[in-house]
Design an enzyme around this catalytic site. Structure first.
Site, PDB file in Angstrom:
ATOM      1  N   HIS A 171       5.494   4.486   4.656  1.00 60.35           N
ATOM      2  CA  HIS A 171       5.138   3.871   3.369  1.00 60.35           C
ATOM      3  C   HIS A 171       6.058   2.700   3.004  1.00 60.35           C
ATOM      4  CE1 HIS A 171       2.730   7.488   2.481  1.00 60.35           C
ATOM      5  NE2 HIS A 171       2.241   6.837   1.444  1.00 60.35           N
ATOM      6  N   CYS A 200      10.189   5.850   6.904  1.00 54.94           N
ATOM      7  CA  CYS A 200       8.957   6.380   6.305  1.00 54.94           C
ATOM      8  C   CYS A 200       7.955   5.237   6.370  1.00 54.94           C
ATOM      9  CB  CYS A 200       9.197   6.795   4.859  1.00 54.94           C
ATOM     10  SG  CYS A 200       7.666   7.184   3.967  1.00 54.94           S
ATOM     11  N   GLU A 254       2.041   5.127  -3.858  1.00 59.71           N
ATOM     12  CA  GLU A 254       0.694   5.702  -3.979  1.00 59.71           C
ATOM     13  C   GLU A 254       0.105   5.459  -5.369  1.00 59.71           C
ATOM     14  OE1 GLU A 254      -1.343   7.181  -1.732  1.00 59.71           O
ATOM     15  OE2 GLU A 254       0.036   7.014  -0.033  1.00 59.71           O
ATOM     16  N   CYS A 276       3.436   8.925  10.556  1.00 60.67           N
ATOM     17  CA  CYS A 276       4.149   9.639   9.496  1.00 60.67           C
ATOM     18  C   CYS A 276       5.456  10.156  10.099  1.00 60.67           C
ATOM     19  CB  CYS A 276       3.288  10.796   9.007  1.00 60.67           C
ATOM     20  SG  CYS A 276       4.122  11.915   7.881  1.00 60.67           S
ATOM     21  N   ASP A 324      -1.540   9.970   8.377  1.00 56.08           N
ATOM     22  CA  ASP A 324      -0.392   9.956   7.465  1.00 56.08           C
ATOM     23  C   ASP A 324      -0.793  10.789   6.252  1.00 56.08           C
ATOM     24  OD1 ASP A 324       2.099   9.157   6.315  1.00 56.08           O
ATOM     25  OD2 ASP A 324       1.083   7.613   5.152  1.00 56.08           O
ATOM     26  N   SER A 325       0.167  10.962   5.342  1.00 58.92           N
ATOM     27  CA  SER A 325      -0.188  11.641   4.094  1.00 58.92           C
ATOM     28  C   SER A 325      -1.011  10.718   3.194  1.00 58.92           C
ATOM     29  CB  SER A 325       1.087  12.066   3.370  1.00 58.92           C
ATOM     30  OG  SER A 325       1.850  10.918   3.036  1.00 58.92           O
TER      31      SER A 325
HETATM   32  N1  DGL Z   1       4.532   8.186   5.224  1.00 58.19           N
HETATM   33  C1  DGL Z   1       5.062   9.454   5.568  1.00 58.19           C
HETATM   34  C2  DGL Z   1       6.358   9.363   6.322  1.00 58.19           C
HETATM   35  O1  DGL Z   1       6.515   8.420   7.085  1.00 58.19           O
HETATM   36  C3  DGL Z   1       4.945  10.561   4.532  1.00 58.19           C
HETATM   37  C4  DGL Z   1       5.466  10.277   3.182  1.00 58.19           C
HETATM   38  C5  DGL Z   1       5.228  11.405   2.207  1.00 58.19           C
HETATM   39  O2  DGL Z   1       4.084  11.843   2.073  1.00 58.19           O
HETATM   40  O3  DGL Z   1       6.194  11.870   1.584  1.00 58.19           O
HETATM   41  O4  DGL Z   1       7.199  10.206   6.258  1.00 58.19           O
END
Ligand code: DGL
Length: 281
Positions: A187, A185, A153, A76, A13-14
């Site tokens: 996150h 997402c 984050e 991600c 993931d990021s």
């Molecule tokens: N968690 C990621 C997603 O599901 C990336 C979020 C990001 O870095 O903007 O898209």
């Protein structure tokens, strides 16, 4: 064959979003060893172009190949929406994305489906396409929520401000009378406590993390790649500050992980966290 069964599953993931997928892996596939990579030096992904995402994903997968993973889960949505189709054929291990498993789960639950995601995922229309391919009568409302990932984050999970931002995003979506909401997402599941105070309990929440791991389990079984012995401890690597990732992730992991630094495109790999904990807002 024996050796490859014991190889880790790569998860990336990021940032800390993919930990929601890692949690599912611990529950559903506890015997599997995991290599988790977070591209924290380049997050957020959600405001980036398709070209950039594709380049980053290729770099991560090339590194994962070097680490001898047996499968990769893109934890991600942005990468899954913008890069999965292109890279799938470029590597000799199976690569799974979160969009299709999430879409399948959503159509089983409702007909009026809201999807909250990064702007890049919303713009790609990946969820609308995947959902309506399975059920053309389903209605889909996709909403880009650019402020969520930076807040998560920055560890501002419990701020009043975060609650207000969530309200700003979700109330207009609820006006469409949705019956299902997809965490588009990885996150966002970290904001579940806040989201549940805004979304009525009649709206079904779908977390694609649960379903991508179900799909991974099936695929491993089908390919004879399931690990049967005990898992090794999860190996964590990041492109940014290893100390900051370690500090932030412990609230979900329940321990303070040791985190490697990796420079991408593939450079040196240091096993010693070197940075100080970053001062976070
Ligand atoms: N968690 C990621 C997603 O599901 C990336 C979020 C990001 O870095 O903007 O898209």
């Amino acid at each position: 064959m024996r050796e490859i069964q014991n190889s880790p599953i790569g998860v990336f993931d990021s940032g800390v979003g993919g930990l929601t997928v890692l949690r599912e892996l611990y529950q559903q596939l506890p015997q599997e060893s995991i290599l988790y990579f977070a591209d924290t030096a380049r997050l957020p992904y959600g405001n980036r172009s398709a070209k950039e995402i594709l380049q980053f994903v290729r770099e991560i997968l090339a590194w994962m190949a070097q680490q001898k993973v047996k499968m990769v889960i893109m934890a991600c949505n942005t990468s899954s929406a913008l890069a999965l189709e292109a890279v799938r054929q470029e590597f000799d291990f199976p690569i799974l994305g979160v969009i299709l498993p999430g879409a399948k789960a959503a159509v089983e639950r409702g007909k009026r489906i809201g999807v909250i995601s990064t702007p890049a995922t919303a713009k790609s229309q990946a969820y609308r396409r995947a959902i309506q391919e399975i059920d053309p009568t389903a209605q889909v409302w996709q909403l880009g929520c650019p402020r969520f990932v930076p807040l998560i984050e920055q560890n501002r999970l419990w701020d009043v401000h975060t609650q207000e931002v969530a309200r700003e995003y979700l109330v207009p979506l609820l006006a469409h009378d949705i019956d299902t909401l997809v965490y588009g997402c990885t996150h966002y599941r970290h904001l579940e406590a806040i989201i549940k105070t805004i979304i009525p309990s009649s709206v079904k929440l779908v977390d694609p993390a649960t379903y991508v791991v179900q799909a991974a389990k099936k695929e491993l079984e089908l390919m004879g790649l399931s690990k049967t012995s005990l898992a090794s401890p999860t190996r964590f690597a990041v492109s940014g500050s290893s100390a900051a990732f370690s500090h932030l992730s412990q609230q979900w992991l329940g321990y303070c992980p040791s985190v490697e630094s990796v420079s991408l495109p593939i450079g040196f790999v240091s096993t010693f966290p070197r940075e100080q904990v970053e001062v976070l807002e």
